[in-house]
Design a protein around this motif. Structure first.
Motif, short mmCIF file in Angstrom:
data_model
loop_
_atom_site.label_atom_id
_atom_site.label_comp_id
_atom_site.label_asym_id
_atom_site.label_seq_id
_atom_site.Cartn_x
_atom_site.Cartn_y
_atom_site.Cartn_z
N SER A 159 5.66 -18.36 6.07
CA SER A 159 5.10 -19.87 6.26
C SER A 159 6.21 -20.87 5.68
O SER A 159 6.15 -21.81 6.31
N ILE A 160 7.13 -20.64 4.98
CA ILE A 160 8.18 -21.37 4.32
C ILE A 160 9.05 -21.54 5.57
O ILE A 160 9.39 -22.81 5.77
N MET A 161 9.44 -20.81 6.32
CA MET A 161 10.24 -20.68 7.69
C MET A 161 9.77 -21.57 8.64
O MET A 161 10.37 -22.67 9.06
N GLN A 162 8.45 -21.46 8.81
CA GLN A 162 7.65 -22.29 9.80
C GLN A 162 7.48 -23.86 9.35
O GLN A 162 7.38 -24.81 10.16
N GLY A 163 7.61 -23.85 7.77
CA GLY A 163 7.39 -25.22 7.46
C GLY A 163 8.54 -26.21 7.81
O GLY A 163 8.67 -27.34 7.56
N GLY A 164 9.84 -25.16 7.80
CA GLY A 164 10.90 -26.06 8.07
C GLY A 164 11.46 -25.98 9.61
O GLY A 164 12.51 -26.31 9.97
N ASN A 165 10.33 -25.77 10.45
CA ASN A 165 10.35 -25.64 11.69
C ASN A 165 11.58 -24.61 12.08
O ASN A 165 12.38 -24.68 13.08
N PHE A 166 11.75 -23.50 11.64
CA PHE A 166 12.55 -22.32 11.91
C PHE A 166 11.74 -21.45 12.57
O PHE A 166 10.75 -21.08 11.93
#
Length: 93
Positions: A39-46
């Motif tokens: 979810s952290i990665m998705q929050g950064g559009n990664f």
């Protein structure tokens, strides 16, 4: 630990062709922790393409297959870890 609470991964250690067996290192991470990281990665559009336990990526990125025995020191903000690596394998934790 219940297997329903973790995600498993494995890494081949020793392949014995004569006996047709393979020794593996089995690792587990709490699915909740994995979901949090994703979810952290998705929050950064990664996009998450691959996940790997930190010591394995450290071995791949820093050691040569020619290295017999090496020590990796992981100095973090809250803790320090020492890994003894022999021929690309962590025999001791």
């Amino acid at each position: 630990i219940s297997l329903t609470k973790v995600s498993l991964d494995w890494f081949p250690l020793v392949v014995n062709e004569a006996e047709k067996t393979t020794d593996i290192l089995l690792s587990a991470i709490y699915t909740e922790a994995l979901t949090r990281y994703e979810s952290i990665m998705q929050g950064g559009n990664f996009n998450t393409v691959m996940r790997e336990i930190e010591i394995f990526s450290s071995i791949r990125s820093t050691l040569s297959p020619k290295d017999d025995v090496a020590v990796i020191l992981d100095c973090g903000a809250l803790s320090t870890r020492m890994y003894i690596v022999r021929k690309g394998i962590v025999p001791f934790f």
